[in-house]
Design a protein around this motif. Structure first.
Motif, mmCIF file in Angstrom:
data_model
loop_
_atom_site.group_PDB
_atom_site.id
_atom_site.type_symbol
_atom_site.label_atom_id
_atom_site.label_comp_id
_atom_site.label_asym_id
_atom_site.label_seq_id
_atom_site.Cartn_x
_atom_site.Cartn_y
_atom_site.Cartn_z
ATOM 1 N N PHE A 137 23.084 25.919 30.284
ATOM 2 C CA PHE A 137 23.769 26.376 31.492
ATOM 3 C C PHE A 137 23.933 25.282 32.538
ATOM 4 C CE2 PHE A 137 22.036 30.767 30.471
ATOM 5 C CZ PHE A 137 23.252 31.180 29.954
ATOM 6 N N LEU A 138 23.491 24.097 32.222
ATOM 7 C CA LEU A 138 23.482 23.023 33.218
ATOM 8 C C LEU A 138 24.824 22.827 33.920
ATOM 9 C CD1 LEU A 138 21.713 20.877 34.522
ATOM 10 C CD2 LEU A 138 22.405 19.300 32.703
ATOM 11 N N PRO A 139 25.974 22.791 33.240
ATOM 12 C CA PRO A 139 27.247 22.560 33.938
ATOM 13 C C PRO A 139 27.543 23.596 35.005
ATOM 14 C CG PRO A 139 27.524 22.264 31.574
ATOM 15 C CD PRO A 139 26.163 22.857 31.768
ATOM 16 N N ASP A 140 27.204 24.866 34.752
ATOM 17 C CA ASP A 140 27.519 25.901 35.729
ATOM 18 C C ASP A 140 26.516 25.986 36.862
ATOM 19 O OD1 ASP A 140 29.951 26.907 34.936
ATOM 20 O OD2 ASP A 140 29.051 28.135 33.358
ATOM 21 N N GLN A 141 25.378 25.318 36.710
ATOM 22 C CA GLN A 141 24.382 25.354 37.762
ATOM 23 C C GLN A 141 24.508 24.182 38.730
ATOM 24 O OE1 GLN A 141 22.434 28.016 37.969
ATOM 25 N NE2 GLN A 141 23.530 28.750 36.156
ATOM 26 N N MET A 142 25.312 23.207 38.398
ATOM 27 C CA MET A 142 25.440 22.016 39.248
ATOM 28 C C MET A 142 26.305 22.332 40.463
ATOM 29 S SD MET A 142 25.925 18.962 36.475
ATOM 30 C CE MET A 142 25.937 17.736 37.773
ATOM 31 N N PRO A 143 26.008 21.701 41.637
ATOM 32 C CA PRO A 143 26.828 21.919 42.836
ATOM 33 C C PRO A 143 28.171 21.223 42.678
ATOM 34 C CG PRO A 143 25.178 20.236 43.264
ATOM 35 C CD PRO A 143 24.900 20.783 41.893
ATOM 36 N N GLY A 144 29.236 21.985 42.598
ATOM 37 C CA GLY A 144 30.553 21.401 42.409
ATOM 38 C C GLY A 144 31.180 21.924 41.135
ATOM 39 N N GLY A 145 32.494 21.783 41.047
ATOM 40 C CA GLY A 145 33.201 22.276 39.882
ATOM 41 C C GLY A 145 33.327 21.230 38.801
ATOM 42 N N ILE A 146 32.958 21.591 37.550
ATOM 43 C CA ILE A 146 33.040 20.676 36.414
ATOM 44 C C ILE A 146 34.236 21.067 35.560
ATOM 45 C CG2 ILE A 146 31.871 19.852 34.334
ATOM 46 C CD1 ILE A 146 29.242 20.318 35.774
ATOM 47 N N PHE A 147 35.000 20.071 35.131
ATOM 48 C CA PHE A 147 36.146 20.365 34.274
ATOM 49 C C PHE A 147 36.420 19.176 33.362
ATOM 50 C CE2 PHE A 147 37.918 18.015 37.782
ATOM 51 C CZ PHE A 147 38.986 17.301 37.258
ATOM 52 N N HIS A 148 37.102 19.484 32.249
ATOM 53 C CA HIS A 148 37.618 18.463 31.343
ATOM 54 C C HIS A 148 39.126 18.639 31.298
ATOM 55 C CE1 HIS A 148 33.553 18.736 28.998
ATOM 56 N NE2 HIS A 148 33.416 18.212 30.208
ATOM 57 N N CYS A 149 39.844 17.526 31.327
ATOM 58 C CA CYS A 149 41.300 17.624 31.235
ATOM 59 C C CYS A 149 41.836 16.434 30.451
ATOM 60 C CB CYS A 149 41.949 17.690 32.610
ATOM 61 S SG CYS A 149 41.877 16.152 33.539
ATOM 62 N N LEU A 150 42.949 16.676 29.778
ATOM 63 C CA LEU A 150 43.616 15.587 29.067
ATOM 64 C C LEU A 150 44.271 14.645 30.059
ATOM 65 C CD1 LEU A 150 45.334 17.556 26.157
ATOM 66 C CD2 LEU A 150 43.229 16.192 26.056
ATOM 67 N N PHE A 151 44.389 13.383 29.673
ATOM 68 C CA PHE A 151 45.079 12.408 30.501
ATOM 69 C C PHE A 151 46.548 12.385 30.076
ATOM 70 C CE2 PHE A 151 45.081 7.735 32.112
ATOM 71 C CZ PHE A 151 45.736 8.151 33.263
ATOM 72 N N ASP A 152 47.217 13.515 30.383
ATOM 73 C CA ASP A 152 48.635 13.620 30.081
ATOM 74 C C ASP A 152 49.376 13.946 31.372
ATOM 75 O OD1 ASP A 152 47.833 16.200 30.538
ATOM 76 O OD2 ASP A 152 48.244 16.935 28.514
ATOM 77 N N GLU A 153 50.659 14.234 31.290
ATOM 78 C CA GLU A 153 51.462 14.449 32.490
ATOM 79 C C GLU A 153 50.966 15.625 33.323
ATOM 80 O OE1 GLU A 153 54.278 13.750 35.377
ATOM 81 O OE2 GLU A 153 53.654 12.487 33.687
ATOM 82 N N PRO A 154 50.727 16.806 32.698
ATOM 83 C CA PRO A 154 50.240 17.937 33.509
ATOM 84 C C PRO A 154 48.730 17.919 33.750
ATOM 85 C CG PRO A 154 50.627 18.682 31.279
ATOM 86 C CD PRO A 154 51.044 17.233 31.309
ATOM 87 N N LEU A 155 48.029 16.909 33.182
ATOM 88 C CA LEU A 155 46.569 16.881 33.253
ATOM 89 C C LEU A 155 46.024 18.219 32.730
ATOM 90 C CD1 LEU A 155 46.036 15.187 36.742
ATOM 91 C CD2 LEU A 155 45.951 14.112 34.487
ATOM 92 N N THR A 156 46.315 18.494 31.465
ATOM 93 C CA THR A 156 45.994 19.781 30.850
ATOM 94 C C THR A 156 44.492 20.044 30.885
ATOM 95 O OG1 THR A 156 47.896 19.548 29.396
ATOM 96 C CG2 THR A 156 46.203 21.158 28.759
ATOM 97 N N LEU A 157 44.111 21.178 31.435
ATOM 98 C CA LEU A 157 42.711 21.562 31.528
ATOM 99 C C LEU A 157 42.211 22.043 30.179
ATOM 100 C CD1 LEU A 157 42.820 23.420 34.947
ATOM 101 C CD2 LEU A 157 41.416 21.409 34.427
ATOM 102 N N LEU A 158 41.117 21.467 29.710
ATOM 103 C CA LEU A 158 40.498 21.869 28.455
ATOM 104 C C LEU A 158 39.327 22.800 28.690
ATOM 105 C CD1 LEU A 158 40.445 18.378 26.718
ATOM 106 C CD2 LEU A 158 42.144 20.180 26.423
ATOM 107 N N GLN A 159 38.633 22.578 29.771
ATOM 108 C CA GLN A 159 37.411 23.337 30.016
ATOM 109 C C GLN A 159 37.142 23.345 31.514
ATOM 110 O OE1 GLN A 159 33.973 21.571 28.335
ATOM 111 N NE2 GLN A 159 32.571 23.170 28.961
ATOM 112 N N THR A 160 36.691 24.467 32.034
ATOM 113 C CA THR A 160 36.343 24.583 33.454
ATOM 114 C C THR A 160 35.042 25.350 33.583
ATOM 115 O OG1 THR A 160 37.642 26.604 33.664
ATOM 116 C CG2 THR A 160 38.735 24.542 34.268
ATOM 117 N N SER A 161 34.210 24.963 34.517
ATOM 118 C CA SER A 161 32.958 25.669 34.775
ATOM 119 C C SER A 161 33.211 26.823 35.735
ATOM 120 C CB SER A 161 31.924 24.716 35.370
ATOM 121 O OG SER A 161 32.324 24.319 36.678
ATOM 122 N N ASP A 162 32.253 27.733 35.793
ATOM 123 C CA ASP A 162 32.383 28.846 36.732
ATOM 124 C C ASP A 162 32.459 28.344 38.174
ATOM 125 O OD1 ASP A 162 32.292 30.531 34.604
ATOM 126 O OD2 ASP A 162 30.180 31.086 34.853
#
Length: 765
Positions: A137-162
């Motif tokens: 659960f570490l990503p969702d417990q950290m202060p701030g929003g965690i996300f993964h995105c592709l380095f493409d034109e729309p910066l496609t989101l792959l994963q987002t934390s709560d």
């Protein structure tokens, strides 16, 4: 089993590929052995048997409809010296959204690996207590929003934390349907181009990025975020970022307020003539504002030792000791200090500054720093000196007047009772003959020239005064003996014998000198004056053009002066008793203000004294607002039977209440004299008549030629005519008050600036 790092990575990648991408159970089964354990957070059990693991995985797939939505590549991180883990976050869709965590954890001590799977939405509180689950659960417990995105034109989101969802205000479904999984859609368009440019610039130097930009929440409210992330590539060649967002809106707000505060400070510093400084007591380091260089023309000193260095420009010699005293008091812990001193500019010209210093202390009460302001009071000092000279000195000869001479000598005698001094009274013989034959103008020129020549014979510390039309007093301080006084008397007589004016020798003009010495420390000024006067009387009886010392023997035998008789004609030809009285008023006003510790009480007292002396109905002061659009009655004194008007005369508008032309009533000398107010502009009458004013005299308060208010004298009983002498002395009194009022206003501005600086300092801390 103990496995190399490359083999572990290969095993992990093949496991993820077969489980989440290919869904190839045969390959997955081949990767499972007795050293790989499958932990189920829901059941709180560990599966090590391949068949049990296979059944558990099948159950999870059926539960999540076997629909894989997104996967991410493994992310490695070092927990501590013993444990290493890799976390894979998988989104699977059933009736509701579920989050499936898959983690590989290696015990570096035993070399064993285990996979940990958990579904947070269905996990019990007890299961969350387990260390393995906490790590998932570490990503969702950290202060701030965690996300993964592709380095493409729309910066496609792959994963987002709560926490990312909480930060942006969107749900995952809304991110998909409304934003098309585009992180770019969240970036404020005003910042996108600069942000992209900054990303590329940072990636040219490494894999990490750190950015600040505005992000648009679902409610379209922009927030400032700090984006820290790393550029990565997975085994399938995809370029992506792993990032954390932190809301820094409040920090940005504080930074902006600080920037504006510092900008205001810079604006103020450019407009002011003040110099601000900071002194670090431990290191003896001095920091000055840029105004030092601008005002004085050379670089500021870096230490107090440099200020005291006589080879440098900084301090005049007479004020070096004052600076040493201030420095020592600060080091001893004095909290607040103030003084006046002269600094030398690049041309070695002295400039007067008022020094105000506040000491800062550490938690133990020890002085650590001193903050101060150097306020340019050179013009104020110049005006004060002019007023002091005007009040204390004779206008023709620039010698001290009789009252000032007496005060200065009395102060000296009280302070140095054992000093040997000489008091000389000089009377010009037959000066009336010069006035009668050559005219009074020539006589004035003669007095100017002869007093100038006498002045050159004496030291700057000696006191020279005019005590009558052609009578002068000289007080020689702290002389070695009577021989010096005798030599000076001879030099004065010689100056008269050789005196010429306009290349014409003045015949038959000489002087007589009476001298008294302070042989007795108990002698007062009056006793000394009387003795010198009696010595002068004896010379006049013996033929003039000589000098004599006072002696008790001569007094009893040759000085037949009765009580009250004097050899000195103390009435100055051009003065009247009335004028002398007016001069005394001016002198009193200046000396009272100059020595006061409470300016406001002193001003109120002076208004009463002046009002009673001239028997006016009301004396008052109006001061302008900072923008000069309004004036307010700040001080007022009323004679018996006269009602006060101060409360009703606050923020009077020059434009609206006074028709925009009230200041036109003041002449080029700053005087507004009106013997009958009914002759004024109707708008002005509308203000003045309800106050029952019949005649008035007002004198402007001026700062560098700009009217900043006025001091007024009202007559409410009847129409009144002031003569020129009265107008002159009231104008002089107003001029003296103006200097001190403007000084008070300047000090308030300095106090306001100090408060702003203190607030800025607190904000920075």
């Amino acid at each position: 089993m103990k496995t190399s790092a490359s083999l572990v990575d290969s095993c992990i990648n093949r496991f993820i590929q077969s489980l989440f991408v290919d869904q190839d159970w045969d390959t997955l089964q081949s990767l499972l052995d007795e050293n790989i354990r499958w932990h189920s957070a829901e059941a709180g059990t560990v599966f090590t048997d391949k068949e049990a693991i296979h059944e558990h995985i099948q159950q999870q797939r059926r539960r999540h409809s076997e629909l894989l939505v997104q996967t991410t590549a493994p992310v490695c991180s070092q927990l501590d010296d013993r444990y290493q883990f890799i976390t894979v976050k998988v989104l699977m869709q059933g009736e509701n959204w579920h989050t499936l965590y898959l983690s590989l954890i290696q015990d570096c001590g035993s070399g064993l690996f285990c996979f940990v799977q958990a579904a947070p939405a269905q996990s019990s509180l007890n299961s969350l207590q387990h260390q393995e689950l906490t790590l998932t659960f570490l990503p969702d417990q950290m202060p701030g929003g965690i996300f993964h995105c592709l380095f493409d034109e729309p910066l496609t989101l792959l994963q987002t934390s709560d926490s990312f969802l909480q930060l942006t205000g969107y749900t995952r479904e809304e991110i998909s349907t409304e934003l098309n999984n585009s992180f770019r859609a969240l970036i404020d368009p005003r910042d996108y181009e600069n942000t992209l440019k900054e990303v590329r610039e940072q990636l040219s130097h490494g894999c990490d990025k750190e950015l600040q930009f505005r992000l648009l929440r679902k409610d379209k409210k922009p927030i400032w975020v700090l984006d820290k992330g790393r550029y990565l590539q997975d085994e399938w060649g995809r370029q992506y970022f792993c990032c954390i967002l932190v809301d820094i809106t409040e920090t940005k707000k504080i930074q902006e307020e600080l920037r504006l505060s510092l900008e205001r400070y810079e604006i103020i510093m450019k407009q002011t003539r003040d110099i601000i400084f900071e002194w670090n007591l431990a290191t003896d380091q001095l920091l000055f504002s840029d105004n030092w260089q601008h005002r004085l023309g050379y670089a500021p000193p870096a230490t107090t030792a440099m200020i005291l260095n006589k080879s440098k420009l900084h301090l005049s010699d007479e004020h070096r000791n004052l600076f040493v005293s201030l420095r020592d008091q600060i080091l001893q812990g004095q909290p607040v200090l103030e003084g006046e001193m002269q600094l030398l500019d690049w041309e070695y010209q002295p400039i007067w500054y008022r020094v105000r210093i506040t000491t800062q202390f550490d938690a133990l009460g020890h002085p650590v720093k001193a903050l101060g302001i150097l306020t340019d009071i050179d013009e104020e000092k110049y005006k004060s000196q002019l007023l002091l000279d005007k009040a204390q000195k004779d206008a023709l000869t620039q010698y001290y007047n009789k009252e000032t001479v007496q005060r200065l000598i009395e102060d000296w005698l009280a302070q140095y009772p054992k000093a040997f001094n000489a008091l000389m009274i000089i009377d010009i013989d037959d000066f009336k003959h010069v006035n009668d034959t050559l005219g009074h103008l020539f006589g004035d020129a003669f007095l100017i020239e002869v007093t100038s020549r006498i002045h050159q014979l004496f030291r700057s510390e000696d006191i020279l005064g005019r005590i009558g039309g052609d009578e002068f007093l000289i007080f020689l301080k702290n002389i070695p003996g009577p021989s010096l006084a005798e030599r000076k008397a001879q030099e004065i007589l010689e100056a008269f014998r050789t005196f010429e004016i306009r290349n014409q020798k003045i015949a038959n003009v000489s002087c007589s000198i009476g001298i008294a010495l302070t042989t007795d420390s108990r002698l007062s000024y009056h006793q000394l004056f009387q003795r010198a006067d009696q010595a002068l009387y004896s010379i006049k009886n013996q033929g003039k053009n000589r000098y004599a010392f006072y002696s008790e023997l001569l007094r009893s035998e040759t000085f037949p002066l009765r009580d009250g008789m004097t050899a000195v004609n103390t009435r100055i030809d051009s003065d009247t008793n009335q004028k002398n009285a007016y001069a005394q008023v001016s002198d009193y006003v200046f000396s009272t203000l100059y020595n006061t510790q409470n300016l406001e009480e002193c001003i109120e007292h002076i208004l009463e004294v002046v009002g009673l002396h001239f028997n006016v109905s009301r004396v008052y002061i109006f001061e302008n607002s900072e923008d000069d659009r309004f004036c307010s009655n700040t001080f007022e004194w009323c004679n018996a039977g006269i009602l006060p008007e101060k409360d009703a005369l606050q923020r009077v508008s020059y434009e609206e209440d006074l028709n925009g032309n009230y200041l036109d009533n003041f002449d080029e000398n700053g005087i507004f004299y009106c013997p009958d107010i009914m002759t004024l502009d109707p708008k002005h009458i509308e203000i003045l008549e309800p106050q029952h004013i019949k005649s008035l005299l007002q004198c402007a308060i001026q700062d560098q030629g700009v009217i900043k208010g006025y001091i007024g004298f009202d007559e409410c009983q009847e129409k009144r005519l002031w003569d020129q002498d009265q107008i002159d002395v009231l104008a002089h009194v107003a001029e003296i008050l103006s200097v001190f009022l403007l000084k008070r206003r300047a000090e308030k501005r300095i106090e306001s600036l100090q408060a702003q600086l203190s607030q800025s300092e607190s904000t920075r801390r």
